[in-house]
Design an enzyme around this catalytic site. Structure first.
Site, PDB file in Angstrom:
ATOM      1  N   THR A 188       0.883  -1.182   0.000  1.00  0.00           N
ATOM      2  CA  THR A 188       0.000   0.000   0.000  1.00  0.00           C
ATOM      3  C   THR A 188       0.915   1.225   0.000  1.00  0.00           C
ATOM      4  OG1 THR A 188      -0.128  -0.220   2.416  1.00  0.00           O
ATOM      5  CG2 THR A 188      -2.002  -1.024   1.149  1.00  0.00           C
ATOM      6  N   LYS A 239      17.869  -0.474  10.128  1.00  0.00           N
ATOM      7  CA  LYS A 239      18.149  -1.001  11.474  1.00  0.00           C
ATOM      8  C   LYS A 239      18.930  -2.294  11.312  1.00  0.00           C
ATOM      9  CE  LYS A 239      14.047  -3.816  12.204  1.00  0.00           C
ATOM     10  NZ  LYS A 239      12.964  -4.143  13.097  1.00  0.00           N
ATOM     11  N   GLU A 264      -0.821  -7.050  10.843  1.00  0.00           N
ATOM     12  CA  GLU A 264       0.360  -7.753  11.360  1.00  0.00           C
ATOM     13  C   GLU A 264       1.226  -6.772  12.130  1.00  0.00           C
ATOM     14  OE1 GLU A 264       3.582  -7.200  10.227  1.00  0.00           O
ATOM     15  OE2 GLU A 264       3.116  -5.792   8.610  1.00  0.00           O
ATOM     16  N   PHE A 265       1.956  -7.322  13.097  1.00  0.00           N
ATOM     17  CA  PHE A 265       2.820  -6.478  13.925  1.00  0.00           C
ATOM     18  C   PHE A 265       4.264  -6.960  13.871  1.00  0.00           C
ATOM     19  CE2 PHE A 265      -1.488  -6.530  15.691  1.00  0.00           C
ATOM     20  CZ  PHE A 265      -1.817  -5.194  15.522  1.00  0.00           C
ATOM     21  N   LEU A 266       4.620  -7.645  12.796  1.00  0.00           N
ATOM     22  CA  LEU A 266       5.980  -8.170  12.653  1.00  0.00           C
ATOM     23  C   LEU A 266       6.957  -7.016  12.449  1.00  0.00           C
ATOM     24  CD1 LEU A 266       5.316 -10.873   9.881  1.00  0.00           C
ATOM     25  CD2 LEU A 266       4.946 -11.079  12.342  1.00  0.00           C
ATOM     26  N   ASN A 285       1.853   1.818  15.501  1.00  0.00           N
ATOM     27  CA  ASN A 285       3.071   2.345  14.871  1.00  0.00           C
ATOM     28  C   ASN A 285       3.282   3.822  15.220  1.00  0.00           C
ATOM     29  OD1 ASN A 285       3.959  -0.025  13.826  1.00  0.00           O
ATOM     30  ND2 ASN A 285       3.499   0.433  11.690  1.00  0.00           N
ATOM     31  N   LYS A 293      -3.551  -0.905  14.113  1.00  0.00           N
ATOM     32  CA  LYS A 293      -2.256  -0.990  13.424  1.00  0.00           C
ATOM     33  C   LYS A 293      -1.580   0.381  13.344  1.00  0.00           C
ATOM     34  CE  LYS A 293       1.044  -2.193  10.750  1.00  0.00           C
ATOM     35  NZ  LYS A 293       2.011  -3.232  10.879  1.00  0.00           N
ATOM     36  N   GLU A 333      10.832  -6.081  11.050  1.00  0.00           N
ATOM     37  CA  GLU A 333      11.868  -6.648  10.196  1.00  0.00           C
ATOM     38  C   GLU A 333      13.059  -7.071  11.058  1.00  0.00           C
ATOM     39  OE1 GLU A 333      12.898  -4.443   6.674  1.00  0.00           O
ATOM     40  OE2 GLU A 333      10.845  -3.721   6.493  1.00  0.00           O
ATOM     41  N   CYS A 341       7.830   1.334   7.435  1.00  0.00           N
ATOM     42  CA  CYS A 341       6.555   1.342   8.185  1.00  0.00           C
ATOM     43  C   CYS A 341       6.329   2.609   9.010  1.00  0.00           C
ATOM     44  CB  CYS A 341       6.489   0.124   9.080  1.00  0.00           C
ATOM     45  SG  CYS A 341       6.702  -1.408   8.161  1.00  0.00           S
TER      46      CYS A 341
HETATM   47  C1  UGA Z   1       7.552  -1.613  12.745  1.00  0.00           C
HETATM   48  C2  UGA Z   1       6.833  -2.085  14.022  1.00  0.00           C
HETATM   49  O1  UGA Z   1       7.778  -2.233  15.078  1.00  0.00           O
HETATM   50  C3  UGA Z   1       6.129  -3.428  13.783  1.00  0.00           C
HETATM   51  O2  UGA Z   1       5.382  -3.786  14.944  1.00  0.00           O
HETATM   52  C4  UGA Z   1       5.183  -3.286  12.593  1.00  0.00           C
HETATM   53  O3  UGA Z   1       4.527  -4.514  12.315  1.00  0.00           O
HETATM   54  C5  UGA Z   1       5.987  -2.872  11.382  1.00  0.00           C
HETATM   55  O4  UGA Z   1       6.632  -1.600  11.661  1.00  0.00           O
HETATM   56  C6  UGA Z   1       5.029  -2.726  10.232  1.00  0.00           C
HETATM   57  O5  UGA Z   1       4.195  -1.832  10.265  1.00  0.00           O
HETATM   58  O6  UGA Z   1       5.030  -3.602   9.353  1.00  0.00           O
HETATM   59  P1  UGA Z   1       9.906  -2.163  11.600  1.00  0.00           P
HETATM   60  O7  UGA Z   1       9.571  -1.156  10.565  1.00  0.00           O
HETATM   61  O8  UGA Z   1      10.483  -3.463  11.174  1.00  0.00           O
HETATM   62  O9  UGA Z   1       8.606  -2.532  12.479  1.00  0.00           O
HETATM   63  O10 UGA Z   1      10.960  -1.467  12.543  1.00  0.00           O
HETATM   64  P2  UGA Z   1      11.153  -1.124  14.099  1.00  0.00           P
HETATM   65  O11 UGA Z   1      11.946  -2.171  14.746  1.00  0.00           O
HETATM   66  O12 UGA Z   1       9.877  -0.749  14.748  1.00  0.00           O
HETATM   67  O13 UGA Z   1      12.073   0.165  13.985  1.00  0.00           O
HETATM   68  C7  UGA Z   1      11.627   1.323  13.303  1.00  0.00           C
HETATM   69  C8  UGA Z   1      12.676   2.393  13.348  1.00  0.00           C
HETATM   70  O14 UGA Z   1      12.785   2.958  14.660  1.00  0.00           O
HETATM   71  C9  UGA Z   1      14.094   1.911  12.987  1.00  0.00           C
HETATM   72  O15 UGA Z   1      14.722   2.879  12.185  1.00  0.00           O
HETATM   73  C10 UGA Z   1      14.776   1.775  14.326  1.00  0.00           C
HETATM   74  O16 UGA Z   1      16.169   1.895  14.280  1.00  0.00           O
HETATM   75  C11 UGA Z   1      14.144   2.931  15.085  1.00  0.00           C
HETATM   76  N1  UGA Z   1      14.162   2.749  16.556  1.00  0.00           N
HETATM   77  C12 UGA Z   1      13.448   1.760  17.148  1.00  0.00           C
HETATM   78  C13 UGA Z   1      14.913   3.622  17.321  1.00  0.00           C
HETATM   79  O17 UGA Z   1      15.574   4.554  16.795  1.00  0.00           O
HETATM   80  N2  UGA Z   1      14.903   3.464  18.682  1.00  0.00           N
HETATM   81  C14 UGA Z   1      14.210   2.489  19.309  1.00  0.00           C
HETATM   82  O18 UGA Z   1      14.260   2.410  20.544  1.00  0.00           O
HETATM   83  C15 UGA Z   1      13.470   1.608  18.521  1.00  0.00           C
END
Ligand code: UGA
Length: 383
Positions: free
Chosen positions: A43, A275, A105-107, A162, A158, A109, A214
């Site tokens: 999307t 990340k 979903e809440f997965l 986020n 969702k 990466e 995301c």
């Molecule tokens: C995120 C959500 O965590 C998932 O639950 C959700 O399912 C997913 O989006 C989605 O919508 O599909 P994701 O995009 O894989 O997952 O990444 P995150 O681990 O959440 O990190 C997002 C960003 O925040 C990264 O750039 C990470 O480095 C940053 N981050 C995260 C920080 O700078 N500090 C933190 O403490 C945590």
């Protein structure tokens, strides 16, 4: 696998070997005689930031002839509030009686396989009791709290989740900036804040800002929905604005570490993905900073264990030591665990300058200082 995700290649191979997983060249062929059909199509953001549901709607229309009575069409894609209702209308127009269920979903990466088998919760959005039962049967082997609700609420869970994660990261980044200004240590401060069980310690790691496919996209899409309904989400707006500020603040830090000038400075980057644990560079803060350094006339040599940037301006090398050769500053922009284990005496000998700017607070400052280098982290008292 077309992308890197720990454990996924093995899982797919296992599914194929056991005859439980097959791939088809046609959507209709894959759908035929299925009870549950999961739509997990992209999307992408539209011009105004809102999520474009064109692909979801087109595929739903394509599948309608194969979705008979008792079939459930599951919307797994992140879709704006009201999409379930629109897709239901598309099915009815095409003569399909199938029920549309929102099942976000809440997965995350890098931990997607683990998150799938151990979900924090299962959210099922439908007003149809039979469809809800089908979905509960589908997930019967997963041990997680389950929320069965209406489709609109499920869709909003969702985006709300986020947005909340994004707000926490931006909060941590602002606190870290304040720590630098007042001479406090953000690690200690955020640890102490997170020790309150009402707050919790996750998503409070300061860094170069939230990125990926995301959080940035979903916060913008939620703001577009809010604007459409005349109901501003001021806090989410602030989280997005702070994230933009964080990019600029990090760029200033890199310039400062390079002696106040980026033109002709040689900057090494360790990490390009958004990340650790992922090769994804979509909206990666690391990549955005590397490109900003290039735009300012600097030279960038980058190493990432998995990410392959598509840009030709960034010189990507196959070894971390090759990246630091002749560098004025080493910027650690993604928290790959191997970076903390590097031989910093070797780094010291290879670099032209002596500053390491750790945008993820992932290195051990003592090891670096012992090697004769200058360590700078985020939210640490400035020396
Ligand atoms: C995120 C959500 O965590 C998932 O639950 C959700 O399912 C997913 O989006 C989605 O919508 O599909 P994701 O995009 O894989 O997952 O990444 P995150 O681990 O959440 O990190 C997002 C960003 O925040 C990264 O750039 C990470 O480095 C940053 N981050 C995260 C920080 O700078 N500090 C933190 O403490 C945590």
């Amino acid at each position: 696998m077309p992308f890197y995700e720990p454990g996924l290649a093995e899982l797919v191979a296992e599914g194929i070997a056991e005859g439980r997983l097959s791939f088809h060249g046609s959507n209709l062929e894959a759908t035929f005689e299925s009870t549950v059909v999961v739509l997990a199509v992209p999307t992408p953001p539209g011009a105004d930031g809102s999520a474009d549901t064109g692909i979801v709607e087109a595929v739903a229309a394509e599948l309608a002839p194969a979705l008979g009575a008792g079939a459930v069409l599951v919307l797994k894609s992140t879709v704006p509030v009201g999409t379930s209702d629109r897709v239901t209308a598309i099915l009815r127009d095409a003569g399909s009686p199938a029920v549309v269920v929102s099942n976000p979903e809440f997965l995350a990466e890098g931990t997607a396989v683990e998150d799938f088998f151990h979900p924090s919760r299962i959210v099922i959005g439908t007003d149809d009791e039979e469809a809800a039962k089908t979905m509960l049967r589908l997930y019967v082997h997963l041990d997680a709290p389950t929320l069965v609700t209406d489709p609109r609420s499920a869709e909003l869970v969702k985006y709300g989740a986020n947005a909340h994660l994004a707000m926490r990261v931006s909060f941590a980044n602002e606190i870290a900036a304040l720590c630098e200004a007042v001479g406090a240590d953000a690690h200690q401060v955020l640890l102490g804040i997170g020790q309150d069980p009402r707050i919790g310690g996750t998503y409070l790691r300061p860094g170069p800002g939230f990125g990926g496919s995301c959080l940035p996209k979903d916060t913008r899409a939620l703001l577009a929905t809010a604007a459409d309904h005349g109901q501003p989400l001021t806090m989410v707006q602030a989280a997005v604005a702070v994230n933009g500020d964080q990019h600029r603040r990090m760029l200033r830090r890199i310039r400062h570490a390079a002696g106040g000038r980026l033109a002709d400075a040689r900057i090494a980057f360790w990490g390009l993905s958004f990340k650790a644990g992922s090769d994804d560079i979509r909206e990666s803060p690391a990549l955005a900073l590397a490109e900003a350094v290039l735009d300012a006339g600097g030279e960038v040599t980058a190493y990432d264990p998995k990410a392959m940037p598509v840009t030709d301006h960034i010189r990507r090398v196959a070894h971390p030591m090759e990246a630091v050769k002749g560098a004025d500053v080493l910027v650690v922009a993604t928290a790959w665990p191997e970076f903390a284990e590097a031989d910093f005496t070797e780094v010291h000998d290879a670099m032209r300058g002596t500053t390491i700017l750790d945008l993820r607070n992932t290195l051990h400052p003592n090891t670096i200082q012992t090697a004769g280098l200058t360590y700078q982290g985020i939210g640490k008292p400035q020396r």
